[in-house]
Motif scaffolding. Sequence first.
Motif, PDB file in Angstrom:
ATOM      1  N   TYR A  75      -3.133  -1.260  -2.680  1.00  0.00           N
ATOM      2  CA  TYR A  75      -4.069  -0.368  -1.999  1.00  0.00           C
ATOM      3  C   TYR A  75      -3.482   1.030  -1.893  1.00  0.00           C
ATOM      4  CZ  TYR A  75      -5.802  -4.930  -0.604  1.00  0.00           C
ATOM      5  OH  TYR A  75      -6.246  -6.228  -0.623  1.00  0.00           O
ATOM      6  N   LEU A  76      -4.363   2.026  -1.986  1.00  0.00           N
ATOM      7  CA  LEU A  76      -3.997   3.414  -1.752  1.00  0.00           C
ATOM      8  C   LEU A  76      -4.806   3.929  -0.573  1.00  0.00           C
ATOM      9  CD1 LEU A  76      -2.636   6.149  -3.072  1.00  0.00           C
ATOM     10  CD2 LEU A  76      -5.031   6.641  -3.559  1.00  0.00           C
ATOM     11  N   MET A 109       0.843  -1.188   0.000  1.00  0.00           N
ATOM     12  CA  MET A 109       0.000   0.000   0.000  1.00  0.00           C
ATOM     13  C   MET A 109       0.880   1.240   0.000  1.00  0.00           C
ATOM     14  SD  MET A 109      -1.256   0.704   3.878  1.00  0.00           S
ATOM     15  CE  MET A 109      -1.310   2.448   3.457  1.00  0.00           C
ATOM     16  N   ASN A 110       0.265   2.349  -0.349  1.00  0.00           N
ATOM     17  CA  ASN A 110       0.931   3.633  -0.341  1.00  0.00           C
ATOM     18  C   ASN A 110      -0.100   4.674   0.064  1.00  0.00           C
ATOM     19  OD1 ASN A 110       2.719   5.795  -0.856  1.00  0.00           O
ATOM     20  ND2 ASN A 110       1.976   5.996  -2.946  1.00  0.00           N
ATOM     21  N   ALA A 111       0.281   5.568   0.951  1.00  0.00           N
ATOM     22  CA  ALA A 111      -0.597   6.666   1.341  1.00  0.00           C
ATOM     23  C   ALA A 111      -0.159   7.905   0.567  1.00  0.00           C
ATOM     24  CB  ALA A 111      -0.515   6.915   2.843  1.00  0.00           C
ATOM     25  N   ALA A 112      -0.925   8.268  -0.433  1.00  0.00           N
ATOM     26  CA  ALA A 112      -0.511   9.363  -1.320  1.00  0.00           C
ATOM     27  C   ALA A 112      -1.693  10.243  -1.676  1.00  0.00           C
ATOM     28  CB  ALA A 112       0.121   8.812  -2.592  1.00  0.00           C
ATOM     29  N   ARG A 151       0.354   8.760  -6.438  1.00  0.00           N
ATOM     30  CA  ARG A 151      -0.746   7.962  -6.980  1.00  0.00           C
ATOM     31  C   ARG A 151      -0.325   7.235  -8.261  1.00  0.00           C
ATOM     32  NH1 ARG A 151      -6.346  11.293  -5.641  1.00  0.00           N
ATOM     33  NH2 ARG A 151      -6.027  11.275  -3.375  1.00  0.00           N
ATOM     34  N   ALA A 152       0.521   7.861  -9.046  1.00  0.00           N
ATOM     35  CA  ALA A 152       1.030   7.174 -10.235  1.00  0.00           C
ATOM     36  C   ALA A 152       1.857   5.957  -9.829  1.00  0.00           C
ATOM     37  CB  ALA A 152       1.870   8.137 -11.078  1.00  0.00           C
ATOM     38  N   PHE A 153       2.647   6.095  -8.763  1.00  0.00           N
ATOM     39  CA  PHE A 153       3.415   4.959  -8.247  1.00  0.00           C
ATOM     40  C   PHE A 153       2.477   3.870  -7.750  1.00  0.00           C
ATOM     41  CE2 PHE A 153       5.025   2.827  -4.446  1.00  0.00           C
ATOM     42  CZ  PHE A 153       6.137   2.179  -4.962  1.00  0.00           C
ATOM     43  N   ALA A 154       1.457   4.250  -6.978  1.00  0.00           N
ATOM     44  CA  ALA A 154       0.513   3.264  -6.451  1.00  0.00           C
ATOM     45  C   ALA A 154      -0.193   2.519  -7.571  1.00  0.00           C
ATOM     46  CB  ALA A 154      -0.500   3.948  -5.538  1.00  0.00           C
ATOM     47  N   ALA A 155      -0.527   3.229  -8.639  1.00  0.00           N
ATOM     48  CA  ALA A 155      -1.232   2.588  -9.765  1.00  0.00           C
ATOM     49  C   ALA A 155      -0.414   1.456 -10.363  1.00  0.00           C
ATOM     50  CB  ALA A 155      -1.560   3.629 -10.830  1.00  0.00           C
ATOM     51  N   ARG A 156       0.909   1.577 -10.333  1.00  0.00           N
ATOM     52  CA  ARG A 156       1.778   0.585 -10.964  1.00  0.00           C
ATOM     53  C   ARG A 156       2.296  -0.479  -9.986  1.00  0.00           C
ATOM     54  NH1 ARG A 156       3.638   5.464 -13.219  1.00  0.00           N
ATOM     55  NH2 ARG A 156       5.407   5.477 -11.778  1.00  0.00           N
ATOM     56  N   GLY A 182       2.709  16.740   0.685  1.00  0.00           N
ATOM     57  CA  GLY A 182       1.493  16.972  -0.090  1.00  0.00           C
ATOM     58  C   GLY A 182       0.401  15.992   0.280  1.00  0.00           C
ATOM     59  N   SER A 183       0.002  15.976   1.567  1.00  0.00           N
ATOM     60  CA  SER A 183      -0.902  14.940   2.057  1.00  0.00           C
ATOM     61  C   SER A 183      -2.337  15.403   2.246  1.00  0.00           C
ATOM     62  CB  SER A 183      -0.382  14.383   3.401  1.00  0.00           C
ATOM     63  OG  SER A 183      -0.269  15.418   4.351  1.00  0.00           O
TER      64      SER A 183
END
Length: 368
Positions: free
Chosen positions: A218-219, A200-203, A209-214, A293-294
């Motif tokens: 979970y985001l 998962m990544n909290a972004a 979000r581009a990193f999480a997509a790839r 940038g949260s």
Amino acid sequence: MAPSSAAKHPLDGPNRFKLGVFSTNADGGLAITTVPERWRATWQDNLAAVTLADEAGLEFALPIARWKGFGGATNVREWSFETFTWAAALAAATRRIGLFATVHVPLVHPVYAAKALATVDHVSGGRAGLNIVCGWNPAEFAMFGASVDQDAYARAAEWITIIERAYAACEPFDFKGRFYDLEGVVSRPASVQAPRPVTMNAAFGPPGRAFAARHCDYLFSTFSDIDDGRRHVDDMRSRAAEAGREVGVYTVCHVVCRETQAEAEAYYERYAVHEADHAAVDDHMARKKEFAGSHDREAFDLYRQRFAGGAGTYPLVGTPERIVEDLIRIAAQGYAGAALTFVDYAGELPFFCERVLPLMRQAGLRTQ
């Protein structure tokens, strides 16, 4: 235990809306308050809270990665447990709950991370998870002689690729990238989950979000208003679809659940306004606004109480019925679950589980 693609993580379970506890490993949790019952995050505190969550059927426990506090009267979050060790210890004491490690990519080498993560996965029988964070706080990075990486997610992409290859490779391999130049990489045992534990990544921003997509399953994302939540879900789904993947979207909420609405609101006012650690709130908000940038920019001006109450996350404040109404609205925006924080996890979680979970089952959000 031999690696197996059949290992099923708790986040793959049957409940429509998953729940977890967040930041129990850190002093104060997410609350920045001076009330005497504030969370102290001793080991016994952590063991009690996560065991309660496990027995109640919550799906995950997610720690925060913190190395330095935020000053004020409490210096909140400076006391915190390292998350690989924390997860492994809790894995041996629990039966069902998913246990994440939260890792700053620039501060932890991927070969070390691969070994540590696989260890947690074996101790837990396939319940490990990895929260991939790139960091935002220069004061913490300075402790390591490092600086915040302006191209952090490009590094993170290499980092997770190395971990995945280390689990999959039958023979040692070399890796030559922009950030890592490695020879003869090997990591055994591989994780129980295949090809790796859930990630998962909290972004909030586009690079994360581009990193999480790839690279993530979970985001986790915040929102200022529930009705504004869908745009974050739609954005993530669109990015994941472009990458040929599906990514579940979760959020984070701080909870004050009481018998009456008036009682809940009075306690929220007490701990997050009258007895907030105001100097620590100021420091936390200033650093977040400048470096991380949260959140929506206007959230810093509009929701000071939310930063004292739960680091700017959404407040679930009220009766069990009111909280379930809000969770129904959050689920309707497309969120698959939420990580929850409390002022006193061990003291408040039993009431939440006893009163809120049955109402969630009645509403169709949970089957267990």
